[in-house]
Design an enzyme around this catalytic site. Structure first.
Site, PDB file in Angstrom:
ATOM      1  N   MET B   1     124.205  90.310 -28.139  1.00 28.31           N
ATOM      2  CA  MET B   1     123.546  89.863 -26.899  1.00 28.31           C
ATOM      3  C   MET B   1     123.878  88.398 -26.612  1.00 28.31           C
ATOM      4  O   MET B   1     123.858  87.570 -27.510  1.00 28.31           O
ATOM      5  CB  MET B   1     122.026  89.990 -27.045  1.00 28.31           C
ATOM      6  N   CYS B   2     124.135  88.141 -25.363  1.00 27.38           N
ATOM      7  CA  CYS B   2     124.350  86.769 -24.929  1.00 27.38           C
ATOM      8  C   CYS B   2     123.154  86.371 -24.072  1.00 27.38           C
ATOM      9  O   CYS B   2     122.303  87.188 -23.770  1.00 27.38           O
ATOM     10  CB  CYS B   2     125.628  86.676 -24.106  1.00 27.38           C
ATOM     11  N   GLU B   3     123.108  85.127 -23.703  1.00 26.99           N
ATOM     12  CA  GLU B   3     122.031  84.674 -22.829  1.00 26.99           C
ATOM     13  C   GLU B   3     122.618  84.146 -21.532  1.00 26.99           C
ATOM     14  O   GLU B   3     123.578  83.364 -21.541  1.00 26.99           O
ATOM     15  CB  GLU B   3     121.221  83.553 -23.504  1.00 26.99           C
TER      16      GLU B   3
END
Lengths: 259, 259
Positions: B1-3
């Protein structure tokens, strides 16, 4: 007139010394107060800083000077606006993707009627004749070579032909890169210098600064710097002839195409 | 997951406060150690910073935090690599020109088989599935609208349709901008918040920092922030539904297209 600065090197090299000299011309020792920009390649990746403010007073320019970004190809430009207002989108170098590579372009000069040249794929974002000329160059390269040619010399010759078509419109000094090579076209004014072992000392013309490259390099380093005017006063710069396209690869001049 | 972090505002606004919160997630309060990037629009112009190093330790990130760049549209991303190695060309946001406008794209998620989608005009420079998806999106938009459509809603609906084609391949949270609008597509996780008068105080979740927007704004300012997860713990964030494309203009949500 704007000022161009390019670098090609065989190992990732910082351009702090030359950049310091160039930045002085942006509002201190030169009249180029209308912004500046610099593009660094890191492999296929690309990092650019642009600022529509005078380079000699720019916070971002100070970061670039202080924070030694190492790169194999650099293209930089400080601007004195002739055409197109002073704003971020009119600040060189310009960038576009072709063949999955990032191309950059910085130009010095004015090109009469260049905006009447038809464009197909690429469109300018700003209003400069320089960006229009860049879009036209890439349009023509894309049309001629839908894929990158096997022999790079075919591309080099074509870029030289295209530069020759632009040249009669005015002044067409430019730096171009496709992430592999640095191309330098001289229309009126461009010089280059290759530094290699044995390295010596160099003195900036525009700032009271000296560097001993002996202490900063390894014996295998080869670095070419290209600039509108020589940046140092104690090194043997080569002044390019009008109409010549120089191609640099890994710090070495690999071709000089004359008119 | 990235932000992901995006901003849309009706006046040039700095994003220092939200960016400070996001950067903490890059290696300090979150696992996103594989680089970060941020793109700022200034009119039609565009300024981007990318760094393949963890944002919590990045010199360039500190510059962006300190040097308050004011912008009407911002797109930012911090990365935890799933696909594609950690290097500059794989660092979001990605950019391309279409219709003489600079488009940017940042994506959170993985998209199975997306690299088998055919590309015509745009080619990825790096090796991420995200950049391939962006090239495909722009290819399709260019094919459908050789010129910008007169009614922007036609473009909005088409972007929503394209996002719906990507969605079944995995996770497709993204931020996109064409220099006019900020587009936010929620596949699994995305929230937004609009700040307007009367402004209050906000407390970052990820850093010990509070800001009183009353002191930083004028009564007419309208600013929307979009983020993977809410950045503050005392404001009424809207959690988006899966399949929704939100469109923001000058700080205001102007359309919510649901599946």
């Amino acid at each position: 007139m704007c000022e161009l600065l390019g670098m090609s090197a065989n190992v990732p090299t910082d351009i702090c010394f030359s950049f310091t000299g160039l930045m002085q011309r942006g509002g201190r020792t030169g009249p180029h107060r209308d912004g500046w920009g610099i593009a660094f390649y890191e492999g296929r990746g690309y990092r650019a800083f642009h600022d529509p403010h005078p380079s000699a007073e720019s916070e971002i320019a100070r970061l670039v000077q202080r924070y030694a970004i190492k790169s194999r190809i650099v293209v930089s430009h400080i601007r004195r606006a002739n055409r197109g207002r002073v704003c971020l989108e009119n600040t060189h170098p310009f960038g576009r993707e072709l063949w999955g590579r990032h191309w950059v372009f910085a130009h010095n000069g004015q090109l009469r009627g260049v905006k009447r040249l038809p464009l197909h794929f690429y469109r300018p974002i700003g209003s400069t004749d320089s960006e229009h000329a860049f879009c036209w160059l890439l349009d023509r390269i894309r049309a001629r070579f839908p894929q990158p040619p096997r022999r790079p010399a075919a591309l080099w010759r074509y870029i030289h032909t295209l530069a020759g078509e632009l040249n009669p419109r005015g002044v067409c000094n430019f730096l171009l890169s496709d992430a592999d090579y640095l191309y330098a076209h001289c229309s009126t004014q461009l010089s280059w210098l290759t530094r290699r072992a044995p390295f010596g000392k160099a003195c900036l013309m525009d700032a009271d600064m000296m560097v001993d490259f002996q202490a900063e390099t390894t014996p295998d380093d080869v670095v070419t710097v290209v600039a509108t005017r020589p940046l140092t006063d104690n090194e043997p710069w080569t002044v390019m002839n009008a109409g010549t396209l120089a191609i640099f690869d890994a710090g070495e001049p690999v071709a000089m195409l004359d008119r």
